[in-house]
Scaffold this active site. Structure first.
Site, short mmCIF file in Angstrom:
data_model
loop_
_atom_site.label_atom_id
_atom_site.label_comp_id
_atom_site.label_asym_id
_atom_site.label_seq_id
_atom_site.Cartn_x
_atom_site.Cartn_y
_atom_site.Cartn_z
N ASN A 62 -15.73 102.25 -50.78
CA ASN A 62 -16.96 102.12 -49.99
C ASN A 62 -17.89 101.06 -50.57
O ASN A 62 -18.01 100.91 -51.79
CB ASN A 62 -17.67 103.47 -49.82
CG ASN A 62 -18.01 104.16 -51.12
OD1 ASN A 62 -17.30 104.05 -52.11
ND2 ASN A 62 -19.12 104.90 -51.12
N GLU A 64 -21.78 99.70 -50.16
CA GLU A 64 -23.08 100.03 -49.60
C GLU A 64 -24.01 98.82 -49.59
O GLU A 64 -23.69 97.77 -50.18
CB GLU A 64 -23.70 101.20 -50.38
CG GLU A 64 -22.82 102.45 -50.25
CD GLU A 64 -23.41 103.69 -50.89
OE1 GLU A 64 -24.40 103.59 -51.65
OE2 GLU A 64 -22.86 104.78 -50.64
N CYS A 73 -17.39 102.29 -45.08
CA CYS A 73 -16.59 103.32 -45.76
C CYS A 73 -15.34 102.72 -46.39
O CYS A 73 -14.84 101.67 -45.96
CB CYS A 73 -16.14 104.38 -44.75
SG CYS A 73 -17.47 105.38 -44.08
N GLU A 75 -12.24 103.81 -46.25
CA GLU A 75 -11.06 103.78 -45.37
C GLU A 75 -11.07 102.55 -44.48
O GLU A 75 -10.05 101.88 -44.28
CB GLU A 75 -11.04 105.00 -44.44
CG GLU A 75 -11.10 106.34 -45.11
CD GLU A 75 -12.53 106.81 -45.35
OE1 GLU A 75 -13.34 106.05 -45.92
OE2 GLU A 75 -12.82 107.95 -44.99
N CYS A 112 -15.19 110.23 -42.12
CA CYS A 112 -16.21 110.29 -41.07
C CYS A 112 -15.57 110.00 -39.71
O CYS A 112 -14.45 109.48 -39.62
CB CYS A 112 -17.35 109.32 -41.36
SG CYS A 112 -16.98 107.60 -40.98
N1 THU Z 1 -17.98 107.30 -47.13
C1 THU Z 1 -16.71 106.77 -47.13
O1 THU Z 1 -16.42 105.79 -47.80
N2 THU Z 1 -15.80 107.37 -46.34
C2 THU Z 1 -16.04 108.42 -45.51
O2 THU Z 1 -15.21 108.79 -44.70
C3 THU Z 1 -17.30 109.16 -45.64
C4 THU Z 1 -18.38 108.45 -46.34
C5 THU Z 1 -18.99 106.65 -47.95
C6 THU Z 1 -20.05 105.96 -47.15
C7 THU Z 1 -21.19 105.93 -48.14
O3 THU Z 1 -21.02 104.79 -48.97
C8 THU Z 1 -20.98 107.18 -48.97
O4 THU Z 1 -19.64 107.59 -48.75
C9 THU Z 1 -21.93 108.31 -48.64
O5 THU Z 1 -21.89 108.61 -47.30
#
Ligand code: THU
Length: 160
Positions: A62, A64, A73, A75, A112
């Site tokens: 991930n 940000e 994310c 994935e 998600c």
């Molecule tokens: N996140 C993912 O990388 N994958 C997901 O399926 C759920 C959330 C990340 C996004 C963000 O950087 C952190 O987790 C918190 O939501």
């Protein structure tokens, strides 16, 4: 009116050692992929490892951003890298692991909805079931296709 039920089949492993060697390798790659997480805001570090049909493994983590919606994310980072750099090579299995800081969640971290929708698109594009592995320290789940984590998939603009 008819009452209906959708059922989901999946395998639960209690330890990575119960898995087949290829899946064990993918779990290890997903754990390694977390090293690439850039998550100063949530501190939730997610790693993804995507095995392609030719056996190669693509990692994602991930990413940000101070403008929160601009992040992505783990994935989707992996899937979009594969889509962009290995077009035409089908997706076989996607493994995902998350946790705060250095910790890994006890129960498998669930992807998600937006990531599930992207999985569905590549599954349809390549006309091949995309297997999903969700990793936790207390349990690991394996699904044989995206449909099992995204029932009633939206995958067509056609009106039947
Ligand atoms: N996140 C993912 O990388 N994958 C997901 O399926 C759920 C959330 C990340 C996004 C963000 O950087 C952190 O987790 C918190 O939501």
């Amino acid at each position: 009116m008819t009452d209906r039920r959708i059922t989901i089949d999946y395998i639960e492993y209690s330890a990575v050692g119960e898995m087949e060697p290829g899946d064990r390798e993918l779990v290890a790659a997903a754990l390694e992929a977390r090293e690439g997480s850039y998550s100063p805001y949530s501190k939730f570090r997610v790693g993804a490892a995507l095995r392609l049909a030719d056996g190669t493994i693509v990692k994602g983590a991930n990413q940000e951003n101070v403008a929160y919606p601009s992040g992505l994310c783990a994935e989707r980072t992996a899937m979009f890298w594969a889509g962009a750099n290995r077009p035409g090579v089908a997706f076989d299995t996607l493994a995902i692991v998350g946790g705060n800081g250095e910790e890994v969640c006890e129960m498998p971290a669930a992807p998600c909805g937006a990531c599930r929708q992207v999985m569905a698109e590549y599954q349809r594009l390549y006309d091949r079931p995309l297997k999903i592995i969700l990793i936790g320290t207390h349990a690991i789940y394996k699904f044989s296709k995206v449909d099992d984590i995204l029932p009633l998939i939206f995958d067509s603009l056609k009106v039947e």
